[in-house]
Design an enzyme around this catalytic site. Structure first.
Site, mmCIF file in Angstrom:
data_model
loop_
_atom_site.group_PDB
_atom_site.id
_atom_site.type_symbol
_atom_site.label_atom_id
_atom_site.label_comp_id
_atom_site.label_asym_id
_atom_site.label_seq_id
_atom_site.Cartn_x
_atom_site.Cartn_y
_atom_site.Cartn_z
ATOM 1 N N ASN A 55 39.874 37.812 48.459
ATOM 2 C CA ASN A 55 38.745 36.973 48.080
ATOM 3 C C ASN A 55 38.845 35.647 48.807
ATOM 4 O OD1 ASN A 55 37.532 38.724 46.249
ATOM 5 N ND2 ASN A 55 38.689 37.946 44.500
ATOM 6 N N ARG B 248 37.792 44.615 45.489
ATOM 7 C CA ARG B 248 38.995 44.720 46.311
ATOM 8 C C ARG B 248 39.736 46.040 46.074
ATOM 9 N NH1 ARG B 248 42.240 39.469 45.139
ATOM 10 N NH2 ARG B 248 41.323 39.860 43.090
#
Length: 766
Positions: free
Chosen positions: A41, A23
């Site tokens: 996520n 990320r």
């Protein structure tokens, strides 16, 4: 299409994309390319909502794959049109979703963190729990998914302002590093003896002093406790062996890289394996002049060596200035201990003190064990650093139902499948030990919950009395699911097929399965077989001529029993009794009783076992004790004793009732003659390996021609013997055949669950 036109889309990325800095990588990439959106996520996936000029979106999508973090493993990228997001780009809280098998293993300390703990001016100077997005604990601290700090065992360590600033800074390498910590807010280290914490300005320095003075310490690591002592101190090593009741089994050693090169012969590819993020134990050739204590690996030419893989280990090795024994923290045959209170009681009387920390361990993880053989790195024990990386199955398993496979009795492991991916668990141990059986059931519940696995089929070994088989039957009945019983050696070969990409539609292979013991389809004990099989079924076409295992399981622990059976069968009892050198091998042993048992068939089952053949040859050559102290002891000594090139010892090959017999009788006659002629032991050991490989490969080659296949799979624990594997592979290739050899999956029973899973899946697919 106008490349400047503004568009939006959703990008969904599956694979190993959690716990690897994915990320933050997406965030930095978005800022660099000037696109807007969010990243989060969701289960085992990363979801990206992105918008911007069409050309920027194409560049963004390409860079996601081309520039992904080094620990990521992207398996699928799906792009769909979507609304244009709001301006700016941000990381949002993880969303819910179906969990997939995509948790990254624990990763060895990266160079940047190693430099930081060595820097006196750094905030984490000498901090034993330093990590970042590229390294540190992962699977050992995960309590649930999605992988965020509240779902790890770091949840009890609130970040200090300085760590919080790093965690929230996209330019920092700790941006969203979930285990982030420092001396002000993270786990702490202490030294204790006799249940009392010792006042210490630096527990690592004081622990190192104890180790240098001959003491034995328990060291809490990532996946459990190690027992450590000075690997150059023969008295300390002998004391550890005596206290742990481990008389001969090799002990692993940890050393830094310069010391490793002084101890072992290390090739560039072996150095790369040692330095890999998985940081496994690697079997390496010992240097004759290695400055190590005697007794680390009795009778062996190789040493199991690993590099420090956590900051704590780096600091301890540096402070001690010597290589250290680092063996599993357990009592002999029991599971490795990973909880503090269990360590204090379970290791009492073995260690003189404890180097402890207060970061909880979510699950036990033994160190992985590897070796190079037949041109590649082969996993012998799958554990810390490798589990739970998923394995890709052949593409035509994509529509398979989810399977839970329970493995075997020894070196147990579980396998969960999701379509064309399989998750083979870490090493769980031998289920004939009650404590290991309990740990197995705990691991089953843990994996099932963590990966939200709901099986439609359960698979197990054909042997109904294995603890794993009984548990599988109970689960199948309780859940109303089909139970697939898979023959032991078929599972070995199927695991090799699956790992090497053999598709269901590719037809049959020939399999050479060599191991200790496994229940056959005919109810007898198998252990040295040639099979013709696909995923759904197998047919045995050849075997090693069986001997009777006098005393049943005792014959697996006492090699002289297998030797007696082999010699009696090959030479005749009168010859054995009349040869003074042979008769001396059985002096003081209950030979008449055992022969009577074999004559009457009482507790003397016939078995075609390669493992017992190795035991017997080792016993004849004086390489095996009367009673083994650990599995494989005799076979390991026989492999270590072989040297040079030698013509193969003969085996007789004949067809008997639709089954080819590979008879070792000529081998025993040749060995007897060679012993009488005082032929050098290394030559005899080498000739045995060569002869066994030649006999089985010649039969497999004929079977392959008749079956119309070019592929021969090699599996079973005996193929962990590098010399035998290489002899077999060379002979197969010389005949134009393609060997299918396990690499990421252990050839021993640690790989059985994968084979069971793919067989069960294939049986439930059209």
């Amino acid at each position: 299409m106008d490349g400047a036109a503004i568009a939006g889309e959703t990008i969904e990325i599956s694979g190993i994309v959690q716990g690897v800095g994915f990320r933050p990588f997406v965030y930095r990439l978005a800022l660099r390319l000037g696109v807007d959106g969010t990243v989060s996520n969701a289960g085992g996936r990363v979801l990206i909502h992105v918008g911007g000029p069409r050309t920027a979106l194409e560049a963004f999508a390409a860079a996601l794959v081309a520039e992904a973090p080094p620990l990521a493993r992207i398996e699928r990228v799906e792009r769909r049109p979507a609304a244009v997001p709001e301006p700016g780009f941000r990381i949002v809280e993880s969303g819910a979703g179906t969990v997939s098998i995509g948790v990254v293993p624990d990763v060895a300390t990266c160079p940047a963190c190693r430099a930081e703990i060595a820097d006196p001016n750094a905030r984490r100077h000498r901090y034993a729990f330093t990590n970042c997005t590229d390294c540190g604990p992962r699977f050992s601290i995960v309590a649930g998914l999605p992988y965020d700090r509240p779902a790890t065992t770091m949840a009890g360590f609130p970040m200090c302002p300085a760590c919080r600033a790093e965690y929230e800074n996209p330019a920092d390498r700790r941006f969203h590093a979930q285990p982030i910590a420092c001396p002000a807010c993270g786990p702490r280290l202490w030294l204790e003896r006799e249940g009392t914490e010792i006042a210490s300005a630096d527990p690592i320095i004081d622990a190192a002093e104890l180790l240098r003075s001959g003491h034995i310490l328990a060291v809490k690591g990532i996946g459990g406790f190690h027992i450590a002592c000075d690997a150059t101190d023969a008295a300390a090593v002998a004391t550890l062996r005596a206290r742990k009741h481990r008389p001969t089994k090799p002990l692993a050693v940890m050393a830094d890289l310069p010391a490793a090169h002084r101890l072992c012969v290390i090739s560039p590819k072996e150095e790369a394996a040692l330095l890999a993020p998985s940081a496994p134990i690697l079997l390496l050739p010992l240097r004759p002049d290695a400055a190590l204590a005697t007794g680390l690996a009795p009778g062996q030419s190789h040493l199991g060596l690993m590099l420090p893989y956590t900051p704590l280990h780096h600091l301890l090795i540096a402070a001690t200035g010597r290589p250290l024994v680092m063996t599993s923290g357990n009592r002999s045959s029991e599971p490795q201990i990973f909880r503090d209170d269990e360590a204090r009681t379970g290791l009492a009387g073995i260690v003189d003190g404890f180097l402890m920390h207060d970061r909880p361990i979510a699950r036990r993880l033994d160190d992985s064990v590897t070796r190079f053989a037949a041109g590649g790195l082969r996993v012998m024990r799958r554990g810390r650093g490798l589990a739970p990386l998923p394995l890709a199955l052949p593409e035509d398993f994509e529509g398979a139902p989810p399977v839970l496979a329970m493995g075997g009795e020894l070196k147990s492991a579980l396998c969960l499948t999701h379509g064309a991916r399989a998750l083979l668990s870490h090493h769980l141990g031998d289920l004939d030990e009650p404590a290991t059986g309990d740990a197995f059931e705990t691991a089953l519940a843990d994996y099932s919950a963590l990966f939200a696995h709901v099986p439609q089929v359960i698979a197990a070994d054909l042997h109904p009395d294995y603890r794993a088989s009984r548990l599988a039957a109970a689960l199948a009945e309780a859940r109303g699911l089909p139970l697939e019983s898979v023959q032991h050696h078929h599972a070995h070969i199927a695991a090799a097929m699956a790992e090497t990409g053999w598709r269901r539609t590719d037809g049959k292979v020939v399999g050479i399965a060599l191991d200790g013991l496994g229940l056959g389809n005919d109810g007898t004990v198998w252990g040295a077989e040639v099979l013709v099989c696909d995923y759904r079924e197998s047919r045995r076409i050849a075997r090693l001529s069986p001997i009777q295992l006098a005393g049943g399981d005792a014959a697996s622990r006492e090699p002289w029993r297998a030797l007696l059976a082999h010699l009696d069968r090959a030479l005749g009892r009168a010859v054995v009794d009349g040869d003074a050198s042979l008769a001396a091998l059985f002096a003081g042993k209950p030979v008449p009783t055992l022969r009577a048992m074999m004559d009457k068939g009482l507790n003397a089952p016939p078995a075609s076992s390669a493992g017992r053949l190795f035991d017997a040859v080792a016993a004849l050559l004086g390489l095996a004790p009367d009673r083994l102290s650990h599995e494989g002891e005799a076979a390991m000594a026989l492999e270590a004793g072989a040297a040079g090139e030698a013509a193969p010892y003969p085996f007789a090959i004949s067809a008997q009732d639709d089954l080819i017999e590979i008879d070792p009788a000529p081998l025993w006659r040749a060995l007897r003659a060679n012993l009488a002629a005082a032929r050098p032991l290394p030559e005899m050991a080498a000739a045995f390996h060569t002869g066994l490989a030649e006999a089985f490969v010649s039969v497999a080659a004929q079977a392959a021609a008749e079956a119309g296949t070019h592929a021969v799979a090699l599996s079973g624990g005996v193929f962990q013997n590098a010399r035998l594997l290489e002899e077999a592979v060379a002979r197969l290739r010389a005949r134009g055949l393609t060997p299918l050899i396990p690499a990421e999956v252990p050839a021993n029973d640690g790989g059985l669950a994968l084979g069971q899973a793919v067989v069960a899946a294939a049986r439930h697919m059209a």
